[in-house]
Scaffold this motif. Structure first.
Motif, mmCIF file in Angstrom:
data_model
loop_
_atom_site.group_PDB
_atom_site.id
_atom_site.type_symbol
_atom_site.label_atom_id
_atom_site.label_comp_id
_atom_site.label_asym_id
_atom_site.label_seq_id
_atom_site.Cartn_x
_atom_site.Cartn_y
_atom_site.Cartn_z
ATOM 1 N N LEU A 147 45.140 16.122 59.476
ATOM 2 C CA LEU A 147 44.995 15.735 58.262
ATOM 3 C C LEU A 147 45.558 14.125 58.038
ATOM 4 O O LEU A 147 44.868 13.643 57.086
ATOM 5 C CB LEU A 147 45.428 16.746 57.261
ATOM 6 C CG LEU A 147 44.588 18.040 56.995
ATOM 7 C CD1 LEU A 147 45.304 18.899 55.791
ATOM 8 C CD2 LEU A 147 43.279 17.880 56.605
ATOM 9 N N THR A 148 46.592 14.240 58.238
ATOM 10 C CA THR A 148 47.382 12.895 57.832
ATOM 11 C C THR A 148 46.648 11.682 58.613
ATOM 12 O O THR A 148 46.552 10.678 58.022
ATOM 13 C CB THR A 148 48.863 13.048 58.471
ATOM 14 O OG1 THR A 148 49.618 14.092 57.718
ATOM 15 C CG2 THR A 148 49.768 11.948 57.980
ATOM 16 N N ARG A 170 49.498 16.608 52.540
ATOM 17 C CA ARG A 170 50.094 17.553 52.094
ATOM 18 C C ARG A 170 49.381 18.093 50.785
ATOM 19 O O ARG A 170 49.388 19.443 50.538
ATOM 20 C CB ARG A 170 51.511 17.316 51.932
ATOM 21 C CG ARG A 170 52.392 17.169 52.874
ATOM 22 C CD ARG A 170 52.741 18.576 53.384
ATOM 23 N NE ARG A 170 53.789 18.490 54.390
ATOM 24 C CZ ARG A 170 54.337 19.793 55.236
ATOM 25 N NH1 ARG A 170 53.939 20.761 54.782
ATOM 26 N NH2 ARG A 170 55.272 19.526 56.079
ATOM 27 N N THR A 171 48.996 17.324 49.789
ATOM 28 C CA THR A 171 48.063 17.590 48.729
ATOM 29 C C THR A 171 47.058 18.559 48.969
ATOM 30 O O THR A 171 46.857 19.570 48.335
ATOM 31 C CB THR A 171 47.881 16.426 47.783
ATOM 32 O OG1 THR A 171 49.143 15.772 47.450
ATOM 33 C CG2 THR A 171 46.995 16.613 46.642
ATOM 34 N N ILE A 172 46.148 17.912 49.867
ATOM 35 C CA ILE A 172 45.025 18.675 50.369
ATOM 36 C C ILE A 172 45.327 20.119 50.895
ATOM 37 O O ILE A 172 44.748 21.131 50.492
ATOM 38 C CB ILE A 172 44.265 17.688 51.514
ATOM 39 C CG1 ILE A 172 43.647 16.400 50.585
ATOM 40 C CG2 ILE A 172 43.012 18.625 52.054
ATOM 41 C CD1 ILE A 172 42.971 15.662 51.714
ATOM 42 N N ASP A 173 46.039 20.155 51.693
ATOM 43 C CA ASP A 173 46.706 21.337 52.340
ATOM 44 C C ASP A 173 47.174 22.213 51.454
ATOM 45 O O ASP A 173 46.798 23.553 51.525
ATOM 46 C CB ASP A 173 47.845 20.958 53.157
ATOM 47 C CG ASP A 173 48.193 22.212 54.319
ATOM 48 O OD1 ASP A 173 47.029 22.840 54.793
ATOM 49 O OD2 ASP A 173 49.208 22.673 54.287
ATOM 50 N N SER A 174 48.028 21.875 50.440
ATOM 51 C CA SER A 174 48.525 22.754 49.416
ATOM 52 C C SER A 174 47.535 23.303 48.592
ATOM 53 O O SER A 174 47.488 24.424 47.860
ATOM 54 C CB SER A 174 49.501 22.103 48.526
ATOM 55 O OG SER A 174 50.636 21.807 49.351
ATOM 56 N N LEU A 175 46.405 22.376 48.072
ATOM 57 C CA LEU A 175 45.380 22.766 47.314
ATOM 58 C C LEU A 175 44.651 23.836 47.995
ATOM 59 O O LEU A 175 44.264 25.045 47.214
ATOM 60 C CB LEU A 175 44.358 21.864 46.845
ATOM 61 C CG LEU A 175 43.218 22.020 46.130
ATOM 62 C CD1 LEU A 175 43.694 22.544 44.404
ATOM 63 C CD2 LEU A 175 42.146 20.986 45.986
ATOM 64 N N GLU A 176 44.260 23.673 49.278
ATOM 65 C CA GLU A 176 43.379 24.678 50.199
ATOM 66 C C GLU A 176 44.333 26.065 49.975
ATOM 67 O O GLU A 176 43.727 27.059 49.772
ATOM 68 C CB GLU A 176 43.319 24.300 51.457
ATOM 69 C CG GLU A 176 42.403 23.163 51.454
ATOM 70 C CD GLU A 176 42.541 22.373 52.857
ATOM 71 O OE1 GLU A 176 41.391 21.852 53.253
ATOM 72 O OE2 GLU A 176 43.284 22.939 53.607
ATOM 73 N N THR A 177 45.464 26.182 50.015
ATOM 74 C CA THR A 177 46.499 27.389 50.071
ATOM 75 C C THR A 177 46.581 28.126 48.878
ATOM 76 O O THR A 177 46.016 29.339 48.514
ATOM 77 C CB THR A 177 47.829 27.135 50.459
ATOM 78 O OG1 THR A 177 47.856 26.586 51.757
ATOM 79 C CG2 THR A 177 48.865 28.195 50.552
#
Length: 225
Positions: A147-148, A170-177
């Motif tokens: 992702l990075t 990290r923002t994208i990953d956190s939103l998905e979670t």
């Protein structure tokens, strides 16, 4: 007294042997885990759900912990294989690859209430989290690095001043979670389609020169002046 031919045919559950039986037990474990949670689940619960004895389950899994770890392995393997296939099938650009990864996060095969509730049960249990990190943490690192790298390429292509690729990833990953958790919210649950659309809209807000909420923008990238 004659016995009807159909009475002599065992049910599919009782016919299962070897690897089929193991898979059947693991799938049943996910069902019970989603319904009862990590701490409350027992081997007896799983046996009753399948209509078999606990002894038969213990032939394949010596302990409850071993069975739960196998169930976690199944979920992790499905998740990892799903995004790997999506990446392999995507277009060549970084934007196309990122879009495919986000879409894969909400694929119907892995993003079901049953599987998400099972994931939540593992995440809520300290031991489950430790076992997951020990065995599957490297896969999470691999995904975040990917992702990075994709975000870094997109930032450079679009001239997104002040963007930090690690922070954006990290923002994208956190939103998905967070969207996964929204699927099982008892107050205002979202549908899979709603979560997918939300994630796509998020990409368009972060990288407006690369995405609209409907997909990657085709053609030359218009850099900021």
């Amino acid at each position: 007294m004659q016995t009807s031919p159909t009475a002599l045919v065992p049910s599919p559950r009782r016919r299962a042997k070897g690897a089929d039986r193991r898979r059947q037990v693991v799938e049943a474990t996910l069902d019970v885990l989603a319904a009862k949670g990590y701490a409350e689940l027992t081997i007896g619960d799983i046996a009753r759900s399948l209509g078999i004895s606990t002894a038969l389950i213990l032939q394949h899994f010596k302990t409850k912990d071993a069975l739960l770890l196998e169930a976690q392995r199944l979920l992790a393997a499905e998740y990892h294989d799903n995004w790997q296939r999506a990446l392999a099938a995507s277009g060549p650009s970084a934007a196309e690859k990122l879009w495919s990864l986000v879409a894969a996060e909400f694929a119907e095969a892995i993003c079901t209430p049953r599987k998400i509730m099972a994931w939540k049960a593992f995440w809520a249990e300290g031991r489950g989290r430790r076992e997951y990190i020990a065995e599957f943490g490297a896969r999470n690192v691999e995904y975040l690095k990917l992702l990075t790298a994709l975000c870094a390429t997109i930032i450079k292509e679009g001239g997104y001043a002040g963007y930090d690729a690690k922070v954006v990833a990290r923002t994208i990953d956190s939103l998905e979670t967070g969207l996964w958790l929204e699927l099982t919210s008892t107050a205002t649950p979202m549908t899979v389609n709603q979560t997918r659309r939300t994630a796509f809209s998020h990409l368009a807000m972060i990288f407006p020169r690369h995405f609209t909420p409907k997909g990657p923008i085709r053609g030359p990238i218009k850099r900021a002046r």
